[in-house]
Structure formats: structure tokens, C-alpha cells
Design an enzyme around this catalytic site. Structure first.
Site, PDB file in Angstrom:
ATOM      1  N   ARG A  41     -14.703 -17.080  -3.089  1.00  0.00           N
ATOM      2  CA  ARG A  41     -13.258 -16.826  -3.120  1.00  0.00           C
ATOM      3  C   ARG A  41     -12.579 -18.046  -3.706  1.00  0.00           C
ATOM      4  NH1 ARG A  41     -12.383 -21.009  -1.118  1.00  0.00           N
ATOM      5  NH2 ARG A  41     -10.221 -20.431  -1.025  1.00  0.00           N
ATOM      6  N   GLY A  42     -11.273 -17.912  -3.962  1.00  0.00           N
ATOM      7  CA  GLY A  42     -10.552 -18.950  -4.701  1.00  0.00           C
ATOM      8  C   GLY A  42     -10.456 -18.474  -6.148  1.00  0.00           C
ATOM      9  N   ALA A  43      -9.235 -18.521  -6.701  1.00  0.00           N
ATOM     10  CA  ALA A  43      -8.988 -17.881  -7.992  1.00  0.00           C
ATOM     11  C   ALA A  43      -9.942 -18.336  -9.112  1.00  0.00           C
ATOM     12  CB  ALA A  43      -7.522 -18.096  -8.380  1.00  0.00           C
ATOM     13  N   ARG A  75     -10.897  -7.760  -6.853  1.00  0.00           N
ATOM     14  CA  ARG A  75      -9.725  -8.316  -6.140  1.00  0.00           C
ATOM     15  C   ARG A  75      -8.552  -8.328  -7.120  1.00  0.00           C
ATOM     16  NH1 ARG A  75     -10.368 -13.536  -2.537  1.00  0.00           N
ATOM     17  NH2 ARG A  75      -8.649 -12.536  -1.426  1.00  0.00           N
ATOM     18  N   ASP A 215      -2.811 -18.271  -7.315  1.00  0.00           N
ATOM     19  CA  ASP A 215      -3.658 -17.154  -7.753  1.00  0.00           C
ATOM     20  C   ASP A 215      -3.118 -16.486  -9.006  1.00  0.00           C
ATOM     21  OD1 ASP A 215      -4.291 -17.451  -4.713  1.00  0.00           O
ATOM     22  OD2 ASP A 215      -5.960 -16.380  -5.653  1.00  0.00           O
ATOM     23  N   ASN A 225       0.215 -17.051  -4.077  1.00  0.00           N
ATOM     24  CA  ASN A 225      -0.850 -17.856  -3.453  1.00  0.00           C
ATOM     25  C   ASN A 225      -1.067 -17.313  -2.042  1.00  0.00           C
ATOM     26  OD1 ASN A 225      -2.751 -20.083  -3.644  1.00  0.00           O
ATOM     27  ND2 ASN A 225      -1.476 -21.151  -2.149  1.00  0.00           N
ATOM     28  N   LYS A 226      -1.991 -17.927  -1.338  1.00  0.00           N
ATOM     29  CA  LYS A 226      -2.373 -17.473  -0.001  1.00  0.00           C
ATOM     30  C   LYS A 226      -1.165 -17.199   0.894  1.00  0.00           C
ATOM     31  CE  LYS A 226      -5.556 -16.624   1.114  1.00  0.00           C
ATOM     32  NZ  LYS A 226      -5.936 -15.183   1.071  1.00  0.00           N
TER      33      LYS A 226
HETATM   34  O1  MRU Z   1      -8.196 -15.204  -0.475  1.00  0.00           O
HETATM   35  P1  MRU Z   1      -8.679 -16.463  -1.127  1.00  0.00           P
HETATM   36  O2  MRU Z   1      -9.418 -17.373  -0.206  1.00  0.00           O
HETATM   37  O3  MRU Z   1      -9.435 -16.174  -2.402  1.00  0.00           O
HETATM   38  O4  MRU Z   1      -7.341 -17.209  -1.551  1.00  0.00           O
HETATM   39  C1  MRU Z   1      -7.422 -18.420  -2.247  1.00  0.00           C
HETATM   40  C2  MRU Z   1      -6.105 -19.051  -2.491  1.00  0.00           C
HETATM   41  O5  MRU Z   1      -5.073 -18.503  -2.189  1.00  0.00           O
HETATM   42  C3  MRU Z   1      -6.109 -20.351  -3.222  1.00  0.00           C
HETATM   43  O6  MRU Z   1      -5.014 -21.140  -2.840  1.00  0.00           O
HETATM   44  C4  MRU Z   1      -5.999 -20.069  -4.728  1.00  0.00           C
HETATM   45  O7  MRU Z   1      -6.969 -19.146  -5.128  1.00  0.00           O
HETATM   46  C5  MRU Z   1      -6.142 -21.295  -5.526  1.00  0.00           C
HETATM   47  S1  MRU Z   1      -7.818 -21.893  -5.470  1.00  0.00           S
HETATM   48  C6  MRU Z   1      -7.966 -23.246  -6.440  1.00  0.00           C
END
Ligand code: MRU
Length: 322
Positions: A41-43, A75, A215, A225-226
Site C-alpha cells: 500500500r502507499g500510492a 484501488r 494519493d 490522502n489518508k
Molecule cells: O491506504 P493506504 O495505506 O494505501 O494509504 C496511503 C496514504 O494515504 C499515503 O499517505 C499516500 O499513499 C502517500 S504514500 C507516499
């Protein structure tokens, strides 16, 4: 994440920090499932994983559109996923070797962009700062180094004596599980906090800046973002604390004029209603579980990309350089 000749070896982030377990993914469908299930996970990291998923699809001789569409659907919010898949689709060359070379380039470039962002962003952080962040934006969320956490890492390496307030990040606790894991490994001073502790820490003057990842960034700077990021931005504005976003070009969606049309992923209610698989709420409790929110560009003090520190008013063209 590492390409192993005929498969993608991937650290399963769901087991962290208790165990470091690896998945061996041999098909594009397994990669799509790993993205959907949040093993990765993470963009930026899901963009890189999807690129290797394309390589697995090409290796097995599946039709390109079938592979691309399945990966993109895994996603919806992080545009990096779509960006990586479309970059490969637009090669016009579906030979395995060509697709793999492009996936490797995407991975290499992501590390380089993060390191560049680290240097630019660290200039925003005063020595001795208390820096608040949310979710996990470090090595685990990218091909390496990290975005917001990459800036924190660079500032620490520069000897800026920073301390981090790491928001737990309910409901999946990426902050408590993953960011704390990375910060401890790096020896960066920090405290994990409940998300709801952010307001009083700002009020008592114990937060010098907030720095988060992204994201998807619309051309006017609105940033998905999250979930919980928007609350931090509102709190930061109220308390006069600078609020920074860090993201590479692959996170820019210039086709999207504002954040209003960014698709927000809604995940299963069990993520909220259970803790470690144990039900907490009453059986059948209705839950609304959006995974992301959108912070309006006007609450963002600066957006750090690999090329520059952008200030308001934001107006991005097809790249952060436009
Ligand atoms: O649901 P996730 O864990 O994939 O969400 C990740 C985030 O919101 C991060 O802040 C975002 O992807 C940036 S990662 C460098």
C-alpha cells in the site's frame, strides 16, 4: 519488493511489525489481489507493484487490456496506479522484456524523485522541530526513501534534531504499525499518538509543522490522502501551523480540475468495527469507512515535488514543472 526473474517477491505489510513475511506473486491477478488486500500500500508503491504486475501479464501472454484494467481497478484513489499502468500501455510494445524494463525504470525513478523531494523538503524544516505526520509515507509506501517520511528522514540525517508526532491512523493503523516501525529502525525520535491527540498538541504549541503524503493531487492543489488528513489541515490552519504535502509527479492528476471528482475508496466496515480480527462494535453495527479524504489546496502551505517547493495559488499543468 524485488523482481525475481519470473515472479515478484513482496514484503507483506499486513504482518508488520510483528513478522517480516514475503509473498511470491506469479501472476498479475495475484498482484491485483495484493494491492486490493493491502499487502502492498502507499500510492507510489502500488504504482510500482502494478508495473511489475503488467510484466507478469506480458510474461504469461495475457491480453494487455485485460491485465491493465484488472490492475487499475484494484484501488481507485491513488492515481499512481493508473499512471504506471497507462505508462506501460502507451509503450505500444507488449513484449515481456520491454514491459519489465519499463517497470524497473518506474521503480528507479521513484527512488530518485523521493530523494530529490527529501532534499527540497528538508529545507522547510527548522532545526529542533516537532513534525506531525499521518499514515505511512516511508520506504514501505514507495520504491524507497519515502515522500513525507523521506523528508523527515533527510532532515534527521542532516542533524536537524527533529522529533516526530506520528498519528496512529485509524482504522488500519499504518502510522502505529508501519511509520513507527520505520522510525525506530532509523533511530528518529518520535512518539506515536492517537489521531485525536493532534488538536491539543497543536494548541499547546508542540507542533511546528505537519507534513503528509498524497494519493492524488488535482491541478488546483486539492489533495486526496489518508482519511484524517483533512482534519489535520483544518487544525493546522486554526493553530497557525504550516501544513505541507509531499508527492512525486506520478501523484499529479492534471486532468482533474479540483478534488471534487477524486474517487474516494470505501473499504469494508470490518476494518473499523474489529481490532486484530476481534469484533468491538455490536454485531451488525453499520459502519461508513472511507479510506481517504480531500484537503482543499487553500489549506496547504506548500506542495513539495521532486522539482520544486510550490506555493499557493496552485495551478498544475500536465507535470509539476508546468
Ligand atoms: O491506504 P493506504 O495505506 O494505501 O494509504 C496511503 C496514504 O494515504 C499515503 O499517505 C499516500 O499513499 C502517500 S504514500 C507516499
Amino acid at each position: 519488493m524485488a523482481w525475481q526473474g519470473d515472479r515478484l517477491s513482496m514484503l507483506d505489510q499486513r504482518s508488520l511489525p510483528q513478522a517480516e513475511e514475503y509473498l511470491e506473486l506469479r501472476s498479475y491477478a495475484q498482484v491485483a489481489d495484493a494491492i486490493r488486500g493491502m499487502a502492498v500500500r502507499g500510492a507510489p508503491a502500488i504504482g510500482v507493484a502494478a508495473a511489475y504486475g503488467m510484466a507478469l501479464g506480458a510474461l504469461a501472454g495475457h491480453p494487455i487490456d485485460e491485465v491493465a484494467d484488472r490492475l487499475v481497478a484494484a484501488r481507485p484513489t491513488a492515481v499512481n496506479l493508473e499512471w504506471a499502468v497507462e505508462r506501460i500501455r502507451s509503450l505500444g510494445d507488449w513484449r515481456f522484456e520491454s514491459v519489465l524494463a519499463e517497470a524497473e525504470a518506474i521503480e528507479r525513478e521513484d527512488i530518485a524523485m523521493n530523494e530529490a523531494m527529501g532534499k527540497l523538503g528538508a529545507e522547510l524544516i527548522e532545526p529542533g522541530s516537532n513534525v506531525m505526520t499521518i499514515c505511512n509515507t516511508g520506504s514501505l509506501a514507495t520504491a524507497g526513501h519515502g515522500t513525507a517520511l523521506g523528508i523527515i528522514r533527510t532532515a534527521h540525517k542532516q542533524g536537524k534534531r527533529i522529533h516526530v508526532w506520528s498519528c496512529e491512523t485509524r482504522p488500519r493503523q499504518q502510522g502505529l504499525r508501519l511509520t513507527a516501525f520505520e522510525l525506530m529502525k532509523e533511530g528518529i525520535p518520535f512518539h506515536s499518538i492517537a489521531d485525536s491527540a493532534a488538536a491539543s498538541l497543536m494548541r499547546s504549541g508542540q507542533v511546528n509543522c505537519v507534513i503528509v503524503g498524497a494519493d492524488r493531487i488535482a491541478s488546483n492543489g486539492d489533495t486526496a490522502n489518508k482519511i484524517g488528513t483533512y482534519s489535520l489541515a483544518v487544525l493546522a490552519r486554526y493553530h497557525g501551523v504550516p501544513f505541507y504535502v509531499a508527492a512525486p509527479s506520478s501523484t499529479l492528476d492534471a486532468q482533474m480540475p479540483s478534488g471534487e471528482s477524486i474517487p474516494i475508496e470505501e473499504r469494508d466496515g470490518s476494518e473499523l468495527a474489529t481490532v486484530d480480527g476481534h469484533p468491538v462494535g455490536p454485531e451488525g453495527c453499520p459502519v461508513f469507512n472511507p479510506a481517504f479524504d480531500v484537503t482543499p489546496g487553500n489549506l496547504i502551505s506548500a506542495i513539495v515535488t521532486e522539482g520544486a517547493v510550490h506555493r499557493q495559488p496552485f495551478s498544475f499543468g500536465t507535470s509539476f514543472a508546468d
